[in-house]
Enzyme design. Structure first.
Site, mmCIF file in Angstrom:
data_model
loop_
_atom_site.group_PDB
_atom_site.id
_atom_site.type_symbol
_atom_site.label_atom_id
_atom_site.label_comp_id
_atom_site.label_asym_id
_atom_site.label_seq_id
_atom_site.Cartn_x
_atom_site.Cartn_y
_atom_site.Cartn_z
ATOM 1 N N HIS A 73 8.186 28.059 -67.115
ATOM 2 C CA HIS A 73 8.007 29.122 -66.129
ATOM 3 C C HIS A 73 9.220 30.037 -66.039
ATOM 4 O O HIS A 73 9.087 31.224 -65.736
ATOM 5 C CB HIS A 73 7.693 28.521 -64.758
ATOM 6 C CG HIS A 73 6.650 29.297 -64.013
ATOM 7 N ND1 HIS A 73 5.332 29.380 -64.431
ATOM 8 C CD2 HIS A 73 6.726 30.057 -62.886
ATOM 9 C CE1 HIS A 73 4.647 30.148 -63.587
ATOM 10 N NE2 HIS A 73 5.472 30.572 -62.647
ATOM 11 N N TYR A 84 9.690 40.203 -58.655
ATOM 12 C CA TYR A 84 10.678 40.473 -59.699
ATOM 13 C C TYR A 84 11.541 41.691 -59.379
ATOM 14 O O TYR A 84 12.609 41.855 -59.962
ATOM 15 C CB TYR A 84 9.972 40.658 -61.057
ATOM 16 C CG TYR A 84 9.268 39.408 -61.484
ATOM 17 C CD1 TYR A 84 9.977 38.295 -61.921
ATOM 18 C CD2 TYR A 84 7.880 39.313 -61.412
ATOM 19 C CE1 TYR A 84 9.329 37.123 -62.281
ATOM 20 C CE2 TYR A 84 7.224 38.152 -61.775
ATOM 21 C CZ TYR A 84 7.955 37.059 -62.203
ATOM 22 O OH TYR A 84 7.306 35.902 -62.550
ATOM 23 N N ARG A 134 1.776 31.215 -68.953
ATOM 24 C CA ARG A 134 1.999 29.953 -68.255
ATOM 25 C C ARG A 134 1.876 28.793 -69.237
ATOM 26 O O ARG A 134 1.278 28.924 -70.306
ATOM 27 C CB ARG A 134 0.971 29.777 -67.135
ATOM 28 C CG ARG A 134 0.944 30.913 -66.119
ATOM 29 C CD ARG A 134 -0.182 30.712 -65.128
ATOM 30 N NE ARG A 134 -0.226 31.743 -64.089
ATOM 31 C CZ ARG A 134 -0.956 32.854 -64.158
ATOM 32 N NH1 ARG A 134 -1.713 33.078 -65.238
ATOM 33 N NH2 ARG A 134 -0.940 33.733 -63.179
ATOM 34 N N ARG A 161 8.814 32.642 -68.571
ATOM 35 C CA ARG A 161 7.860 33.650 -68.065
ATOM 36 C C ARG A 161 8.585 34.625 -67.133
ATOM 37 O O ARG A 161 8.424 35.840 -67.247
ATOM 38 C CB ARG A 161 6.731 32.926 -67.340
ATOM 39 C CG ARG A 161 5.689 33.799 -66.652
ATOM 40 C CD ARG A 161 4.588 32.872 -66.147
ATOM 41 N NE ARG A 161 3.747 33.463 -65.115
ATOM 42 C CZ ARG A 161 2.691 34.233 -65.359
ATOM 43 N NH1 ARG A 161 2.362 34.531 -66.606
ATOM 44 N NH2 ARG A 161 1.956 34.698 -64.363
ATOM 45 N N LYS A 180 -5.809 31.811 -64.944
ATOM 46 C CA LYS A 180 -6.366 31.179 -63.755
ATOM 47 C C LYS A 180 -7.770 31.704 -63.488
ATOM 48 O O LYS A 180 -8.049 32.889 -63.682
ATOM 49 C CB LYS A 180 -5.474 31.446 -62.539
ATOM 50 C CG LYS A 180 -4.136 30.717 -62.595
ATOM 51 C CD LYS A 180 -3.350 30.947 -61.325
ATOM 52 C CE LYS A 180 -2.055 30.135 -61.319
ATOM 53 N NZ LYS A 180 -1.271 30.342 -60.083
ATOM 54 N N HIS A 218 -1.425 38.311 -63.027
ATOM 55 C CA HIS A 218 -1.373 38.140 -61.578
ATOM 56 C C HIS A 218 -2.629 38.756 -60.947
ATOM 57 O O HIS A 218 -3.100 39.806 -61.385
ATOM 58 C CB HIS A 218 -0.137 38.833 -60.993
ATOM 59 C CG HIS A 218 1.129 38.075 -61.214
ATOM 60 N ND1 HIS A 218 2.374 38.673 -61.188
ATOM 61 C CD2 HIS A 218 1.355 36.759 -61.470
ATOM 62 C CE1 HIS A 218 3.310 37.764 -61.419
ATOM 63 N NE2 HIS A 218 2.710 36.591 -61.589
#
Length: 332
Positions: free
Chosen positions: A270, A305, A173, A273, A197, A296
């Site tokens: 993004h 995806y 990211r 990514r 994150k 994730h």
């Protein structure tokens, strides 16, 4: 009773400091709660009891309708409901609510959006077109004249490619890119340590070509800065030696990919990514591995995806399947 601002402030402090939500998410949730007060109560200064009493199926459904009447998309309305649901779960945790009323409200249908991505051929063309920047002789020329105007332009060109290369090859990211330090790179193990994150750290393998590019880039920065840098200093810096910022990264990606054949539409960190994730899936990498690479928290986030892969499969089916080519006529 506390003022309304008190209970919202406590909740915002909770998601910021305890749950460690991103600053953008914190801002969005705060805006949603303030919007709820304006639309349902026409006032920010209500007491906690009045607010909590209004958090019921009827009032929340009314709020949903009001948002839709304003012309907001189903996705945006769903975001508002998710923020309210998070707030209600917090109130349950604090003993103010017995159940979550948002769960009784049906969210508007949202059309699934496929992730936009750049095709491998286009990215290969970009890296081939800019490969001259990795020529060691060109680096020697840069090091000899880095203080000149042409030297500064040469550094900026190398930095721009480094930005695209890291985003695409690592699938990280933008915030993760900006958080990389000199110490994030482990050349001994050929890995990069990424803080994602929730301050979760993950390790991503470095391919040989990216290792070389990072090494050459660090050499250029050390030349420009006058020596070795500490492990805590930012990996990527501007021509003035300052840490990069989000807009710089966005502009670099847009500029670098602007003239590449086959790359149209949005050009953002993004999308790079998404491009790696889609490329890995098309090469039959398993979803769990892609999930770990992207950082994730759940497999559901990675499964989006597969829709791109299905679309690709349909194209192959139509062009190659013996019955699809003639429309399936006559049972052939």
């Amino acid at each position: 009773q506390q003022s309304m601002a008190g209970i919202i402030s406590k909740y915002i402090a909770y998601i910021r400091n305890i749950r460690r939500y991103s600053p953008r998410t914190v801002d969005i949730y705060s805006d949603v709660l303030n919007n709820y007060l304006l639309l349902i109560h026409k006032d920010h200064n209500i007491d906690d009891g009045t607010l909590i009493d209004s958090l019921n199926r009827s009032e929340i459904r009314q709020y949903e309708v009001m948002l839709m009447e304003k012309g907001l998309s189903g996705r945006t309305v769903g975001l508002h409901l998710s923020a309210l649901s998070s707030f209600c779960r917090y109130l349950m945790k604090e003993g103010h609510l017995k159940s979550n009323p948002v769960r009784l409200v049906v969210k508007p249908k949202v059309e699934k959006r496929l992730p936009v991505y750049f095709r491998k051929q286009s990215m290969d063309e970009y890296f081939e077109r800019t490969s001259y920047l990795l020529d060691e002789k060109a680096y020697e020329v840069f090091k000899a004249g880095w203080e000149t105007e042409s030297g500064k332009q040469a550094y900026n060109a190398r930095l721009a490619r480094m930005i695209v290369s890291l985003l695409y090859n690592l699938g990280i990211r933008r915030t993760e890119l900006l958080g990389l330090t000199v110490g994030s790179i482990d050349f001994g193990r050929n890995i990069v340590k990424v803080i994602g994150k929730g301050d979760k750290m993950r390790e991503i393998p470095l391919i040989a070509s990216l290792c070389k590019e990072i090494s050459l880039y660090l050499d250029a920065v050390e030349t420009m800065c006058g020596g070795k840098r500490s492990l805590k200093e930012p990996l990527l810096v501007t021509g003035r030696g300052q840490r990069l910022y989000p807009v710089y990264v966005d502009k670099a990606v847009k500029s670098e990919l602007g003239g590449v054949k086959g790359i149209t539409g949005k050009k953002s960190p993004h999308v790079l990514r998404h491009s790696l994730a889609t490329g890995l899936l098309n090469e039959e990498a398993d979803l769990n591995s892609i999930k770990e690479l992207l950082g994730h928290s759940s497999l559901a986030a990675t499964q989006v995806y597969t829709h791109s892969s299905i679309s690709r499969l349909k194209d192959i089916y139509k062009s190659a399947h013996p019955r699809a080519k003639n429309g399936g006529k006559n049972g052939d």
